[in-house]
Design a protein around this motif. Structure first.
Motif, PDB file in Angstrom:
ATOM      1  N   PRO A 170      -4.363  -0.633   2.076  1.00  0.00           N
ATOM      2  CA  PRO A 170      -3.840   0.719   1.867  1.00  0.00           C
ATOM      3  C   PRO A 170      -2.422   0.732   1.299  1.00  0.00           C
ATOM      4  N   TYR A 171      -1.602  -0.211   1.734  1.00  0.00           N
ATOM      5  CA  TYR A 171      -0.241  -0.299   1.178  1.00  0.00           C
ATOM      6  C   TYR A 171      -0.295  -0.641  -0.305  1.00  0.00           C
ATOM      7  N   ALA A 172      -1.123  -1.621  -0.674  1.00  0.00           N
ATOM      8  CA  ALA A 172      -1.226  -2.014  -2.072  1.00  0.00           C
ATOM      9  C   ALA A 172      -1.727  -0.852  -2.935  1.00  0.00           C
ATOM     10  N   SER A 173      -2.672  -0.089  -2.403  1.00  0.00           N
ATOM     11  CA  SER A 173      -3.202   1.055  -3.159  1.00  0.00           C
ATOM     12  C   SER A 173      -2.148   2.134  -3.357  1.00  0.00           C
ATOM     13  N   ALA A 174      -1.278   2.303  -2.357  1.00  0.00           N
ATOM     14  CA  ALA A 174      -0.260   3.358  -2.422  1.00  0.00           C
ATOM     15  C   ALA A 174       0.995   2.923  -3.164  1.00  0.00           C
ATOM     16  N   PHE A 175       1.157   1.635  -3.387  1.00  0.00           N
ATOM     17  CA  PHE A 175       2.385   1.124  -3.997  1.00  0.00           C
ATOM     18  C   PHE A 175       2.619   1.764  -5.367  1.00  0.00           C
ATOM     19  N   GLY A 176       3.824   2.285  -5.570  1.00  0.00           N
ATOM     20  CA  GLY A 176       4.180   2.926  -6.828  1.00  0.00           C
ATOM     21  C   GLY A 176       3.791   4.383  -6.933  1.00  0.00           C
ATOM     22  N   SER A 177       3.117   4.911  -5.899  1.00  0.00           N
ATOM     23  CA  SER A 177       2.693   6.309  -5.912  1.00  0.00           C
ATOM     24  C   SER A 177       3.616   7.145  -5.021  1.00  0.00           C
ATOM     25  N   ASN A 178       3.360   8.427  -4.993  1.00  0.00           N
ATOM     26  CA  ASN A 178       4.152   9.309  -4.135  1.00  0.00           C
ATOM     27  C   ASN A 178       3.914   9.041  -2.654  1.00  0.00           C
ATOM     28  N   ASP A 179       2.815   8.381  -2.337  1.00  0.00           N
ATOM     29  CA  ASP A 179       2.480   8.088  -0.944  1.00  0.00           C
ATOM     30  C   ASP A 179       3.053   6.759  -0.453  1.00  0.00           C
ATOM     31  N   GLN A 180       3.712   6.032  -1.325  1.00  0.00           N
ATOM     32  CA  GLN A 180       4.147   4.679  -0.996  1.00  0.00           C
ATOM     33  C   GLN A 180       4.976   4.623   0.284  1.00  0.00           C
ATOM     34  N   ASP A 181       6.018   5.425   0.367  1.00  0.00           N
ATOM     35  CA  ASP A 181       6.933   5.333   1.503  1.00  0.00           C
ATOM     36  C   ASP A 181       6.247   5.736   2.807  1.00  0.00           C
ATOM     37  N   GLN A 182       5.395   6.740   2.741  1.00  0.00           N
ATOM     38  CA  GLN A 182       4.696   7.192   3.938  1.00  0.00           C
ATOM     39  C   GLN A 182       3.740   6.117   4.448  1.00  0.00           C
ATOM     40  N   VAL A 183       3.010   5.501   3.534  1.00  0.00           N
ATOM     41  CA  VAL A 183       2.073   4.453   3.936  1.00  0.00           C
ATOM     42  C   VAL A 183       2.834   3.226   4.432  1.00  0.00           C
ATOM     43  N   LEU A 184       3.889   2.856   3.748  1.00  0.00           N
ATOM     44  CA  LEU A 184       4.685   1.709   4.184  1.00  0.00           C
ATOM     45  C   LEU A 184       5.227   1.929   5.588  1.00  0.00           C
ATOM     46  N   GLN A 185       5.592   3.155   5.904  1.00  0.00           N
ATOM     47  CA  GLN A 185       6.132   3.445   7.229  1.00  0.00           C
ATOM     48  C   GLN A 185       5.121   3.156   8.329  1.00  0.00           C
TER      49      GLN A 185
END
Length: 251
Positions: A170-185
């Motif tokens: 999920p982190y890799a999928s979100a990387f570079g998107s608007n969801d990146q920081d939320q998923v990383l958290q």
């Protein structure tokens, strides 16, 4: 420093596309270690579509770095349908014979293309408990493949796991998107829980040279990452030694 374990499944997949021993899995393991990798990971599935049981035995006999074998602990023996390829003996029988430094238990099924979710320990915890106890008796460290969910992480500690490996798809999928920081958290929060309860932390799946540095610098007390698919692609492009050193630089 976070340890880098190279997953050799894709090297074996290339080999299996022909009736040959080329490319050699043990040779590529040795080259990765010589380039600075801290460990070697393999994931022998029952259909032996990439890493085979015999590869595990060869690697266990030659490696002088950490050997991590991943797989479904409930995977039963399976007959081989390929001439010259030994039958799959069952996952736990591979571990009993090789006694790797670490065994990462993964809830994948035979039909899955790749691992894509962590354990649900409210369902599987009781079944895993005696397996974890046996692995400890064999002197094997146990890591459970998990999603970044607090309740599940706490259950992993309760049933005796030494570490968890966070599924980072999920982190890799979100990387570079608007969801990146939320998923990383969510992964940062998971690392805080693991640290609080004394559970070691690994990570793996779809990590690459673009997203690894942010993840490893953000997630607390990350002990190890295992990388295979992206590493193999990078090794084709830049050479194996340079690829290993590039991943080490990210860590």
């Amino acid at each position: 420093m976070t340890a880098l374990s190279i997953n050799l499944n894709k090297i074996a997949l290339i080999r299996n596309s022909r009736d040959t021993e080329y490319p050699s899995v043990p040779l590529h393991a040795a080259r990765c270690v010589a380039a600075g990798a801290h460990g070697i990971t393999v994931h022998p599935r029952p259909d032996q579509r990439h890493i085979r049981a015999d590869d595990c035995y060869e690697l266990a006999a030659m490696l002088d770095v950490e050997f991590n074998i991943e797989g479904n602990p409930f995977a039963a023996p399976m007959k081989s349908d390929r001439p010259g390829v030994s039958d799959y003996p069952g996952f736990l029988n591979i571990i009993r014979k090789t006694r790797p430094a670490q065994c990462t238990l993964v809830p994948d099924t035979n039909s899955q293309l790749t691992s894509d979710h962590g354990f649900d320990l409210t369902r599987d915890g009781e079944r895993l408990l005696p397996i974890i106890e046996e692995l400890h008796e064999l002197g094997v460290r146990v890591s459970l493949f998990m999603d970044p969910v607090e309740e599940q992480i706490r259950l992993a500690r309760e049933i005796g796991a030494d570490r968890i490996e966070l599924y980072t798809g999920p982190y890799a999928s979100a990387f570079g998107s608007n969801d990146q920081d939320q998923v990383l958290q969510t992964f940062i929060d998971a690392s805080d829980v693991a640290a609080e309860i004394g559970l070691g932390l690994n990570a793996g799946h779809d990590l690459n040279l673009h997203n690894l540095m942010l993840f490893s610098s953000s997630v607390k007390d990350l002990l190890e990452v295992s990388i295979g698919h992206a590493f193999t692609v990078d090794a084709i492009e830049m050479g194996l030694e340079k690829a290993v050193k590039s991943y080490l630089a990210c860590l």
